[in-house]
Design a protein around this motif. Structure first.
Motif, PDB file in Angstrom:
ATOM      1  N   ASP A 156       0.882  -1.164   0.000  1.00  0.00           N
ATOM      2  CA  ASP A 156       0.000   0.000   0.000  1.00  0.00           C
ATOM      3  C   ASP A 156       0.923   1.217   0.000  1.00  0.00           C
ATOM      4  OD1 ASP A 156      -1.875   1.937   0.355  1.00  0.00           O
ATOM      5  OD2 ASP A 156      -2.516   1.304   2.356  1.00  0.00           O
ATOM      6  N   SER A 158       2.047   5.102  -0.500  1.00  0.00           N
ATOM      7  CA  SER A 158       1.682   6.524  -0.465  1.00  0.00           C
ATOM      8  C   SER A 158       2.872   7.330  -0.987  1.00  0.00           C
ATOM      9  CB  SER A 158       1.358   6.937   0.971  1.00  0.00           C
ATOM     10  OG  SER A 158       0.254   6.196   1.439  1.00  0.00           O
ATOM     11  N   PRO A 159       2.704   8.662  -1.201  1.00  0.00           N
ATOM     12  CA  PRO A 159       3.809   9.451  -1.757  1.00  0.00           C
ATOM     13  C   PRO A 159       5.104   9.383  -0.957  1.00  0.00           C
ATOM     14  CG  PRO A 159       1.775  10.694  -1.905  1.00  0.00           C
ATOM     15  CD  PRO A 159       1.453   9.447  -1.134  1.00  0.00           C
ATOM     16  N   ALA A 162       5.229   3.652   2.731  1.00  0.00           N
ATOM     17  CA  ALA A 162       4.388   2.529   2.284  1.00  0.00           C
ATOM     18  C   ALA A 162       4.170   1.568   3.445  1.00  0.00           C
ATOM     19  CB  ALA A 162       5.054   1.806   1.116  1.00  0.00           C
ATOM     20  N   LYS A 179      10.347   4.997   2.415  1.00  0.00           N
ATOM     21  CA  LYS A 179      10.382   5.135   0.962  1.00  0.00           C
ATOM     22  C   LYS A 179      11.671   4.571   0.355  1.00  0.00           C
ATOM     23  CE  LYS A 179       7.980   6.954  -2.513  1.00  0.00           C
ATOM     24  NZ  LYS A 179       6.635   6.528  -2.854  1.00  0.00           N
ATOM     25  N   ASN A 187       2.090   0.225  -5.774  1.00  0.00           N
ATOM     26  CA  ASN A 187       0.841  -0.025  -5.062  1.00  0.00           C
ATOM     27  C   ASN A 187       0.105  -1.235  -5.649  1.00  0.00           C
ATOM     28  OD1 ASN A 187      -1.005   1.017  -2.987  1.00  0.00           O
ATOM     29  ND2 ASN A 187      -2.422   1.234  -4.695  1.00  0.00           N
TER      30      ASN A 187
END
Length: 713
Positions: A156, A158-159, A162, A179, A187
């Motif tokens: 999952d 995200s910017p 994760a 990251k 994703n």
């Protein structure tokens, strides 16, 4: 003196259990502190005087139960009757337990007291003082050994960070991934993540991506994910493949001269239609002395795989080939398993063989264990050999029919001595080129399967007895045995009690043969009945598991005093060990270190169990994938399992299993009766009993959890 229990105030009737639990939690969390009822009431935000008096009554009851100790008037402390215990963490439904090393009752671990312990971790637990009539409870104080530190899940992303989202049966928290530790993962992809830290008070462990498996739902991704979940390899190292390619078949005149040359004797293999690794072949000929010579020829793997080589190290690590629904993950590189070692037709092959001289009644008059060279005349599938047995015609029909006659005689003698007939029907799938299941079929043991089975059993027990039975006055040398203990009496009695409600009887005491013959009679009687699969499954669960060991106790299920695994060295490491030990002892070598080989046996048994779990998981995945096309349809089923969280139902048509969660049984409040394998409604007394037939509708197919949800139709 027992205290007379006060009547519960009407406004607290529903919540007494919850109130007791909260009071217990306060004392468990503050094991060295003393409290009175006012302090406890304040901590619980209980303000009404009638409720505070009730709190006082509960504390007095807990003191009567010796859960609390009365320090002075109105003041109580946790009774220090606990202690420390070690064991293995397991999950039962949504609850966590410690299975103690010393045996005995499992210890319940509340979620907030697990100290980040996960399923199969080894842990040290502090036992709380035990309440009367309640299960033991404790908290994890130390994780002594993690069962694993890598996990499979879905990314999952995200910017800026994760998470790896896990199946909550593995871990209740998702794994946080910085990251810079994402390794390009996107994703929705499936990935393997290694946990690198987990702060004591941190909700989530921190991890780094080890490998990206691919897109969720892709067949290769899902099969690799299953293997990775069980810590099994899903690729073969290039260096080992390259090393294997350097190995030559080496059937030279010099090598043939060291062996018995059997290339002119009628020899053939019988295997599944999709097999590529042919471990074993049979030969048969009539000798001048009137006896039959039957050769059981096994691929001479250890001639090619040498100790201390990287191929040997990899074979030991894997310990077994893994058979998933759509693929085989081999123990040995393909060049060896499907090429050089595989007993393919019309090719000279090196073997380790057991040559039996048998009379017309299939009695072994004499045997010889020797290295040989063979050339198989024909590769049969089980279906082709079965057609020959049924019609009496076809290529090599005389040889196959003679061996079939011998196999039936061997089988009859084995059952007369108390062997148990666990011929389970196996679920198989027809799948397309993308791995999608198109249909379900059942693989049954027929005469052609039993022919091969009997001669492999004969070779295995002959080799085991050859080493295991020492000469008079001498001690038997260390060897690798395949052992199977007698059934657990308590499990057998429980099983016997259960099957009585179906009208069956099982003898649970007496001689070994009396019990095993009674089990066979039961298995015969359930053939074709709706409860067949259920009773066969429960019968197997009442048995011990077969394992590898250097300590021989015999094999109960086969009724053999000596048994080993000699006949599948391409796919099982224990067979390679047996080949090496056999060669060592046949050339006068000393006995090997028992302790060292016992550790090898333990590793092999553990890996066999993991491979079996992975195989079952792949079948479960394909069952769910297959049933996803049948959402909303109604099927006949049989209740195959009952737990406190729901009932499991196996569909009669295709043996796919799903669950009806207890929360969906909304016509009553159901409680679990463990002794009688059933759920019982408190108000209307409806029972859902193991073995009952039900019509169910397919409600949901969750591929991530490999889970089917049913509702009662």
């Amino acid at each position: 003196m027992s205290r007379k229990k006060r009547k519960i105030p009407a406004n607290l009737r529903i919540s007494k259990k919850e109130l007791v639990r909260k009071i217990i939690n306060i004392f468990n969390d503050n094991s060295d502190k003393t409290f009175n009822y006012k302090q406890i009431s304040s901590l619980l935000n209980v303000k009404a005087e009638s409720q505070r008096v009730f709190v006082s009554e509960i504390m007095a009851e807990l003191a009567d139960e010796e859960f609390l100790t009365k320090i002075s008037r109105g003041k109580y402390k946790l009774n220090p009757m606990g202690g420390y215990i070690t064991g293995t963490i397991e999950r039962r439904g949504v609850k966590m337990y410690l299975l103690p090393d010393e045996g005995g009752e499992a210890v319940f671990i509340p979620e907030r007291k697990t100290n980040h312990a996960l399923v199969n971790d080894r842990a040290k637990v502090f036992l709380y003082a035990r309440r009367q009539g309640q299960e033991p409870e404790g908290e994890v104080v130390e994780i002594t050994k993690r069962s694993k530190d890598t996990f499979v899940g879905v990314l999952d992303v995200s910017p800026n960070y994760a998470f790896l989202v896990l199946d909550n049966r593995v871990m209740n928290s998702d794994i946080f991934i910085p990251k810079d530790k994402l390794k390009g993962g996107e994703n929705g992809q499936k990935a393997i993540v290694k946990v690198i830290s987990w702060e004591e008070k941190g909700k989530n462990p921190v991890g780094e991506v080890i490998d990206i498996l691919g897109d969720k739902g892709d067949n290769n991704t899902e099969m690799h994910a299953i293997l990775a979940e069980f810590g099994l390899p899903y690729t073969y190292p290039d260096a080992i493949e390259k090393e294997a390619l350097k190995i030559d078949a080496g059937v030279t005149p010099q090598e043939v001269a060291k062996r018995i040359d059997m290339r002119n004797v009628i020899t053939f293999t019988i295997d599944p239609r999709d097999a590529k690794d042919f471990d074993d072949a049979l030969s048969i000929r009539k000798l001048e002395n009137g006896l039959w010579e039957v050769g059981v020829h096994i691929a001479d793997v250890t001639h090619y795989v040498r100790p201390d080589s990287i191929i040997e190290e990899e074979a030991f690590k894997r310990a077994t080939s893994v058979y998933l629904v759509d693929r085989t993950v081999p123990m040995l590189p393909e060049h060896l398993s499907n090429g050089i070692c595989s007993l393919r037709p019309n090719e000279d092959k090196l073997c380790f063989s057991v040559l039996f001289q048998m009379n017309d009644d299939a009695e072994v008059v004499k045997y010889d264990i020797a290295r040989t060279v063979i050339n198989s005349n024909r590769r049969f599938t089980y279906e082709e050999a079965q057609a020959t047995i049924e019609t009496g015609t076809g290529e090599l029909s005389e040889e196959i029919l003679t061996l079939d006659k011998f196999a039936k005689a061997l089988r009859e003698k084995r059952f007369a001595k108390g062997a148990i007939a666990f011929d389970r029907v196996e679920v198989r799938f027809e799948i397309d080129e993308k791995g999608k299941p198109l249909s379900v079929y059942f693989k049954e043991q027929k005469d052609s399967n039993k022919l091969i089975e009997e001669f492999m059993l004969l070779a295995n027990r002959t080799v085991a007895a050859h080493v295991g039975i020492a000469e008079k006055g001498k001690k038997a040398k260390t060897f690798v045995y395949r052992i199977h203990d007698t059934p657990n009496v308590e499990k057998l009695v429980n099983f016997s009690d259960f099957i009585r409600r179906f009208g069956y009887y099982l003898k649970t005491n007496g001689k070994k043969t009396d019990v095993s013959k009674s089990i066979n009679k039961l298995l015969d009687n359930v053939q074709g009945k709706k409860e067949q699969n259920l009773i066969e499954t429960l019968a197997i669960r009442s048995m011990a598991k077969a394992i590898y060991s250097t300590t021989n106790i015999g094999h109960y299920g086969l009724a053999f005093e000596y048994y080993t695994h000699f006949t599948s060295p391409i796919r099982r490491y224990p067979d390679m060990m047996v080949h090496r030990l056999l060669e060592r002892y046949m050339t006068g070598g000393k006995s090997v270190n028992k302790q060292e080989y016992e550790a090898f046996c333990q590793h092999s048994s553990d890996m066999e169990q993991l491979a079996s779990n992975a195989e079952r998981a792949s079948i479960k995945y394909k069952q769910v994938e297959f049933m996803a096309d049948h959402i909303g349809q109604v099927f006949d089923g049989v209740i195959s399992g009952v737990t406190e969280w729901g009932i499991y139902v196996e569909l009669i048509e295709n043996k796919c299993e799903g669950m009806i969660p207890i929360r969906d049984l909304d016509d009553d409040y159901y409680s679990f009766d463990e002794k009688n394998y059933c759920l019982v409604g408190r108000r209307y007394h409806r029972r859902y009993q193991l073995g009952d037939e039900l019509k169910v509708k397919i409600a949901k197919a969750n591929l991530d959890k490999k889970q089917l949800d049913f509702v009662i139709a």
